[in-house]
Scaffold this active site. Structure first.
Site, PDB file in Angstrom:
ATOM      1  N   CYS A   1      22.982 -31.579  24.073  1.00  0.00           N
ATOM      2  CA  CYS A   1      22.593 -31.092  25.394  1.00  0.00           C
ATOM      3  C   CYS A   1      21.860 -29.763  25.288  1.00  0.00           C
ATOM      4  O   CYS A   1      20.854 -29.528  25.983  1.00  0.00           O
ATOM      5  CB  CYS A   1      23.818 -30.937  26.295  1.00  0.00           C
ATOM      6  SG  CYS A   1      24.713 -32.476  26.617  1.00  0.00           S
TER       7      CYS A   1
ATOM      8  N   CYS B   1      28.103 -29.371  24.245  1.00  0.00           N
ATOM      9  CA  CYS B   1      27.440 -30.479  23.541  1.00  0.00           C
ATOM     10  C   CYS B   1      26.167 -29.985  22.842  1.00  0.00           C
ATOM     11  O   CYS B   1      25.227 -29.541  23.506  1.00  0.00           O
ATOM     12  CB  CYS B   1      27.107 -31.581  24.548  1.00  0.00           C
ATOM     13  SG  CYS B   1      25.995 -32.853  23.935  1.00  0.00           S
TER      14      CYS B   1
END
Length: 516
Positions: free
Chosen positions: A76, A73
């Protein structure tokens, strides 16, 4: 069903339980190393489904944050530096505010964590949760009532996350805080419950003491017996369960890696300097004891309190746990340990001089506990004058006569000392002994009980007391009977299993069975 089958099942069960326990605590060691991942700058501890519950149960932190993320991600990856900036304040041996919050991460992109992430209803990345560490085992559901686990709703930057934390615990931490600066250190005088935090300090002091012994190569032919005696005392009465287990493991293997004839003339080929390497797998409080977490014993300066405070708490906790018949054994064990293994020369000599003044054996545990208390006050009385003149003491934790009136008003018959000296106090020693029993006994381990760490004491009782008599000294009276039963039981089991394996002559056994 044959006896061999049941023995095999028992062994496999023990191996499985040991591996799970070890895995759950290994991350605590990583916390002590400064990070949870391969990058030494990572302070957020990466957990997975196998160690999640164990690590959160064992942490000394009061609160925990778990970040659920996915390594693929982009958001993230971009958020990680913000999370690490906050985590450095709370995690690792150089934490600015240790023992308060454990900051962890779980990668939901790994298949091993699928069930764990589902347990927390993770619907987007990253997703952060906050709560008491032991409550995370129950998971989280949206709109769940009466849950102590909460979703963090304002975390987009390091500043926002830290501000959110400050609101939850009423703190004023800043991202620029440095160790021992801007710290609101609590006083350990007014709140008797703070001693409960010292269980972690006692573990660290025990581990540090044995690290020093190995680093300084202090195990010699003349000090070997005193170390064994002290180990026996720890196995029977250390307040920490994992230190009792670790001490037992060291003790039962002591004759193997440090035999009595190690220093004889025909044993010159045995290098005593390698003892540290030999003992690497036999650490006194286990491999995962938290390090750098001084909590009750934390000073306002790097060089104050810490180890010396933790060692005193350990000795007091031992003094209130022994039986009457062990009082002289405990006295000589502690005196000899300090004399042979405490590296501060002046402190060592002064303590042993106080030991030498005792002319008759202790017959009651009460007498030994009060002697140790009096000795500690004598040392404090001397040091408070030196530190006052040299200005070397901790300004927030100056040496005092113990216990102060705030903690034990009934310990004082009269108004207290006129000149801060212990000789001017009219002590009620019966009340002092009651205070010592409560403070260093039940209160000290109350945090462990509250976290459920001692819940499996009965199941692990055999391991706690699994300590064999060595050729140097005998085992303390209070543990002798349990030790004898445990040794016989495990010895008979091992002999029976080995004899059956030899009789069956398995030439192609799996590797893990060849070493049984």
């Amino acid at each position: 069903m044959s006896h061999v089958y049941w023995i095999l099942i028992l062994n496999l069960w023990i191996l499985k339980a040991t591996s799970l326990q070890s895995g759950s605590r290994t991350v605590l060691r990583e916390i002590g190393s400064g990070g949870g991942g391969s990058d030494p700058k990572d302070y957020g501890v990466e957990l997975n489904a196998t160690n999640f519950d164990g690590v959160l149960k064992d942490t000394p932190a009061t609160y925990a944050i778990v970040e659920f993320f996915a390594h693929w991600c982009p958001a993230c990856r971009n958020y990680k530096p913000h999370y690490e900036k906050v985590a450095r304040l709370f995690n690792g041996p150089d934490a600015v505010h240790p023992g308060i919050i454990l900051m962890t991460r779980v990668d939901c992109a790994l298949k091993i964590n699928t069930g764990l992430c589902d347990k927390f209803s993770v619907s987007h990345y990253p997703m952060l949760f906050w709560g008491p560490p032991t409550k995370f085992s129950t998971g989280w559901k949206p709109n769940q009532e009466k849950s102590e686990i909460r979703e963090v709703d304002n975390w987009r930057t390091a500043e926002l996350l830290l501000n959110w934390i400050n609101k939850q615990i009423g703190s004023s931490y800043g991202l620029d805080d440095e160790k021992f600066e801007n710290e609101q250190l609590p006083s350990n005088i007014s709140d008797p419950g703070q001693i409960a935090q010292a269980i972690y300090d006692v573990e660290e002091a025990t581990a540090t003491a044995f690290d020093i012994i190995l680093e300084q190569k202090m195990i010699k032919s003349k000090t070997r017996a005193s170390l064994i005696k002290f180990l026996q005392l720890l196995v029977a009465h250390h307040p920490s369960q994992r230190c009792r287990k670790g001490s037992a493991e060291v003790l039962v293997n002591f004759d193997e890696f440090c035999p009595l004839d190690m220093w004889s003339s025909d044993k010159h080929d045995v290098p005593t300097s390698n003892l540290k390497e030999v003992l690497h797998d036999f650490q006194i409080c286990g491999k995962e004891v938290p390090r750098g977490y001084w909590m009750f014993c934390r000073g306002s300066r790097n060089e104050t309190r810490g180890f010396s405070c933790g060692l005193w708490v350990l000795m007091h906790s031992l003094s209130v746990r022994i039986e009457d018949g062990e009082s002289q054994f405990a006295f000589t064990s502690i005196c000899d340990f300090i004399h042979n293994f405490f590296i501060c020369e002046e402190c060592r000599q002064h303590f042993y001089e106080m030991c030498s003044r005792v002319t008759s054996p202790f017959k009651k545990s009460r007498d030994f506990a009060l002697w140790l208390w009096s000795a500690h006050n004598e040392i404090n009385d001397r040091l408070m004058k030196e530190e006052a003149s040299l200005k070397t003491g901790d300004p927030k934790f100056p040496k005092i006569i113990w216990p102060p009136k705030q903690l034990c008003p009934s310990c004082y018959h009269l108004q207290g000392p006129k000149d801060k000296g212990t000789n001017q106090i009219d002590w009620d020693q019966n009340e002092v002994f009651k205070f010592l029993m409560s403070y260093y006994g039940n209160t000290l381990i109350s945090l462990y009980k509250g976290k459920g760490v001692l819940a499996d004491d009965r199941a692990n009782a055999t391991l706690d007391d699994l300590v064999t008599s060595t050729n140097a000294v005998v085992v303390p009276i209070g543990a002798a009977f349990a030790i004898a039963i445990a040794s016989c039981m495990f010895g008979a089991l091992a002999c029976y299993w080995r004899s059956r394996q030899k009789s069956r002559k398995y030439y192609h056994q799996p590797y893990y069975l060849k070493n049984i």
